[in-house]
Write a protein that holds these residues in place. Structure first.
Motif, PDB file in Angstrom:
ATOM      1  N   MET A  70       1.494  -0.026  11.564  1.00 28.65           N
ATOM      2  CA  MET A  70       0.191   0.478  11.979  1.00 28.65           C
ATOM      3  C   MET A  70       0.373   1.811  12.687  1.00 28.65           C
ATOM      4  O   MET A  70       1.331   2.019  13.441  1.00 28.65           O
ATOM      5  N   GLY A  71      -0.545   2.727  12.420  1.00 28.04           N
ATOM      6  CA  GLY A  71      -0.510   4.021  13.084  1.00 28.04           C
ATOM      7  C   GLY A  71       0.471   5.013  12.494  1.00 28.04           C
ATOM      8  O   GLY A  71       0.570   6.146  12.966  1.00 28.04           O
ATOM      9  N   LEU A  72       1.187   4.609  11.464  1.00 30.69           N
ATOM     10  CA  LEU A  72       2.159   5.510  10.839  1.00 30.69           C
ATOM     11  C   LEU A  72       1.451   6.535   9.955  1.00 30.69           C
ATOM     12  O   LEU A  72       0.513   6.187   9.227  1.00 30.69           O
ATOM     13  N   LEU A  73       1.897   7.786  10.012  1.00 36.15           N
ATOM     14  CA  LEU A  73       1.373   8.846   9.163  1.00 36.15           C
ATOM     15  C   LEU A  73       2.443   9.244   8.146  1.00 36.15           C
ATOM     16  O   LEU A  73       3.626   9.354   8.494  1.00 36.15           O
ATOM     17  N   GLU A  74       2.029   9.474   6.904  1.00 37.06           N
ATOM     18  CA  GLU A  74       2.998   9.802   5.854  1.00 37.06           C
ATOM     19  C   GLU A  74       3.824  11.037   6.195  1.00 37.06           C
ATOM     20  O   GLU A  74       5.020  11.102   5.904  1.00 37.06           O
ATOM     21  N   GLY A  75       3.192  12.029   6.790  1.00 39.98           N
ATOM     22  CA  GLY A  75       3.906  13.263   7.090  1.00 39.98           C
ATOM     23  C   GLY A  75       5.077  13.076   8.037  1.00 39.98           C
ATOM     24  O   GLY A  75       6.023  13.870   8.024  1.00 39.98           O
ATOM     25  N   ALA A  76       5.037  12.004   8.818  1.00 41.80           N
ATOM     26  CA  ALA A  76       6.098  11.767   9.785  1.00 41.80           C
ATOM     27  C   ALA A  76       7.374  11.229   9.140  1.00 41.80           C
ATOM     28  O   ALA A  76       8.448  11.301   9.730  1.00 41.80           O
ATOM     29  N   ILE A  77       7.237  10.700   7.925  1.00 39.96           N
ATOM     30  CA  ILE A  77       8.407  10.080   7.279  1.00 39.96           C
ATOM     31  C   ILE A  77       8.731  10.677   5.923  1.00 39.96           C
ATOM     32  O   ILE A  77       9.650  10.228   5.251  1.00 39.96           O
ATOM     33  N   ALA A  78       7.982  11.688   5.511  1.00 41.03           N
ATOM     34  CA  ALA A  78       8.118  12.208   4.149  1.00 41.03           C
ATOM     35  C   ALA A  78       9.546  12.625   3.818  1.00 41.03           C
ATOM     36  O   ALA A  78      10.103  12.246   2.782  1.00 41.03           O
ATOM     37  N   ALA A  79      10.162  13.401   4.680  1.00 40.61           N
ATOM     38  CA  ALA A  79      11.511  13.904   4.396  1.00 40.61           C
ATOM     39  C   ALA A  79      12.529  12.766   4.390  1.00 40.61           C
ATOM     40  O   ALA A  79      13.384  12.683   3.492  1.00 40.61           O
ATOM     41  N   ASP A  80      12.447  11.888   5.390  1.00 44.05           N
ATOM     42  CA  ASP A  80      13.384  10.760   5.451  1.00 44.05           C
ATOM     43  C   ASP A  80      13.202   9.829   4.269  1.00 44.05           C
ATOM     44  O   ASP A  80      14.169   9.277   3.723  1.00 44.05           O
ATOM     45  N   TYR A  97       2.330   4.171   0.611  1.00 35.13           N
ATOM     46  CA  TYR A  97       0.931   3.843   0.351  1.00 35.13           C
ATOM     47  C   TYR A  97       0.133   3.755   1.651  1.00 35.13           C
ATOM     48  O   TYR A  97       0.193   2.734   2.352  1.00 35.13           O
ATOM     49  N   PRO A  98      -0.600   4.826   1.976  1.00 33.45           N
ATOM     50  CA  PRO A  98      -1.467   4.769   3.166  1.00 33.45           C
ATOM     51  C   PRO A  98      -2.565   3.726   2.957  1.00 33.45           C
ATOM     52  O   PRO A  98      -3.004   3.478   1.824  1.00 33.45           O
ATOM     53  N   PHE A  99      -3.017   3.119   4.051  1.00 34.68           N
ATOM     54  CA  PHE A  99      -4.077   2.125   3.936  1.00 34.68           C
ATOM     55  C   PHE A  99      -5.024   2.238   5.124  1.00 34.68           C
ATOM     56  O   PHE A  99      -4.669   2.745   6.195  1.00 34.68           O
ATOM     57  N   ALA A 100      -6.238   1.779   4.888  1.00 31.33           N
ATOM     58  CA  ALA A 100      -7.240   1.658   5.948  1.00 31.33           C
ATOM     59  C   ALA A 100      -7.870   0.287   5.793  1.00 31.33           C
ATOM     60  O   ALA A 100      -8.517  -0.003   4.781  1.00 31.33           O
ATOM     61  N   GLY A 129      -2.530   2.779   8.554  1.00 31.44           N
ATOM     62  CA  GLY A 129      -1.083   2.882   8.597  1.00 31.44           C
ATOM     63  C   GLY A 129      -0.546   3.218   7.222  1.00 31.44           C
ATOM     64  O   GLY A 129      -1.288   3.672   6.340  1.00 31.44           O
ATOM     65  N   VAL A 130       0.745   2.993   7.029  1.00 32.78           N
ATOM     66  CA  VAL A 130       1.398   3.277   5.760  1.00 32.78           C
ATOM     67  C   VAL A 130       2.306   2.096   5.404  1.00 32.78           C
ATOM     68  O   VAL A 130       3.047   1.601   6.266  1.00 32.78           O
ATOM     69  N   ALA A 131       2.228   1.660   4.152  1.00 33.21           N
ATOM     70  CA  ALA A 131       3.141   0.639   3.630  1.00 33.21           C
ATOM     71  C   ALA A 131       4.159   1.315   2.728  1.00 33.21           C
ATOM     72  O   ALA A 131       3.807   2.191   1.934  1.00 33.21           O
ATOM     73  N   GLY A 142       6.129  -7.230   4.558  1.00 34.46           N
ATOM     74  CA  GLY A 142       5.056  -7.643   3.664  1.00 34.46           C
ATOM     75  C   GLY A 142       3.981  -6.579   3.538  1.00 34.46           C
ATOM     76  O   GLY A 142       4.104  -5.467   4.071  1.00 34.46           O
ATOM     77  N   GLU A 143       2.926  -6.933   2.815  1.00 37.73           N
ATOM     78  CA  GLU A 143       1.802  -6.013   2.588  1.00 37.73           C
ATOM     79  C   GLU A 143       0.774  -6.172   3.697  1.00 37.73           C
ATOM     80  O   GLU A 143       0.577  -7.286   4.215  1.00 37.73           O
ATOM     81  N   PRO A 144       0.083  -5.097   4.055  1.00 38.97           N
ATOM     82  CA  PRO A 144      -0.978  -5.210   5.059  1.00 38.97           C
ATOM     83  C   PRO A 144      -2.123  -6.093   4.565  1.00 38.97           C
ATOM     84  O   PRO A 144      -2.460  -6.057   3.381  1.00 38.97           O
ATOM     85  N   ALA A 145      -2.687  -6.878   5.448  1.00 39.85           N
ATOM     86  CA  ALA A 145      -3.758  -7.791   5.064  1.00 39.85           C
ATOM     87  C   ALA A 145      -5.043  -7.032   4.770  1.00 39.85           C
ATOM     88  O   ALA A 145      -5.296  -5.984   5.329  1.00 39.85           O
TER      89      ALA A 145
END
Length: 250
Positions: free
Chosen positions: A178-188, A204-207, A213-215, A247-250
């Motif tokens: 939760m709260g993760l942004l794709e840009g924060a992990i893109a390079a890694d 896969y961002p989700f709302a 967050g991001v899965a 797992g996947e976000p509910a």
């Protein structure tokens, strides 16, 4: 040996118009993955003879298996079967076995000309049983033709599945934060993908009602590699001060 590959053709004007929402893709992608036949491409095409014929001939030369859904009912716009015949260059004719199944299904006098269309198939086709409504699908070459109605298609597929030669099952591992942004992990994340080139590592961002967050989903036929890649992603999320959830976000 590499796993065999699959393509799905979703045939029907009602899908392209938005009138009907297709739910067959998810089912087939999941079941084919379990059989070790990864679904590599999906095309949605209209009930237009030239388009169906051309597309079938294109994809059956490129994939080990081609699955079609839709267009094998009793009405004038159900043209998939006759188009498959044209694609293979064989006659479109009454299949005696299918005719007998259908004839037994209906009360005397009700197996009319429209319903007989559902027993008309390419010469040399092998039937796919339909335990729901009797009217069978069929296989010719590497093309498997099934109904578009999800309940019927799923029943047909389960009858077909034991005859399909697959490979190693495609496994999936997921972790999200939760709260993760794709840009924060893109390079890694790109670095993880490069270390595991035989896996598909997807972001896969989700709302949801629970928040945003991001899965990260890792798929492949090597379970150990998928576990290792997922462990790296989990550690990456932890370093950012987040709480990884398996797992996947509910």
């Amino acid at each position: 040996m590499p796993n065999p590959t699959a393509c799905l053709l979703v045939i029907g004007n009602e899908i392209l118009s938005g009138r009907t929402q297709d739910i067959n893709i998810k089912f087939l992608a999941t079941r084919l993955g379990e059989l070790g036949i990864p679904l590599r491409e999906v095309r949605v095409i209209p009930d237009v003879a030239e388009t169906i014929i051309t597309t079938v001939n294109t994809v059956r030369a490129s994939f080990d298996h081609v699955f079609t859904t839709g267009g094998i009912g009793p009405t004038h716009d159900d043209i998939t079967s006759e188009c498959i015949s044209a694609a293979f260059g064989v006659p479109w004719e009454i299949n005696d076995e299918a005719y007998a199944i259908m004839n037994a299904r209906y009360p005397k006098g009700e197996f009319n000309a429209a319903r007989q269309r559902m027993a008309t198939m390419p010469r040399g086709a092998t039937l796919i049983e339909n335990p729901v409504s009797a009217a069978p699908g069929f296989t010719i070459g590497n093309v498997h033709v099934m109904a578009g109605v999800p309940r019927i298609m799923q029943a047909m597929f389960e009858c077909l599945a034991p005859t399909l030669e697959g490979g190693l099952p495609v496994i999936s591992r997921a972790v999200y934060a939760m709260g993760l942004l794709e840009g924060a992990i893109a390079a890694d994340l790109e670095a993880v993908q490069k270390r595991y080139p035989d896996l598909d590592v997807g972001s896969y961002p989700f709302a949801r009602e629970i928040g945003t967050g991001v899965a990260i989903v890792t798929k492949g036929t090597d379970a150990a590699a998928a576990e290792a890649a997922t462990a790296e992603v989990t550690a990456m999320m932890t370093r950012l001060g987040l709480t990884p959830i398996q797992g996947e976000p509910a």
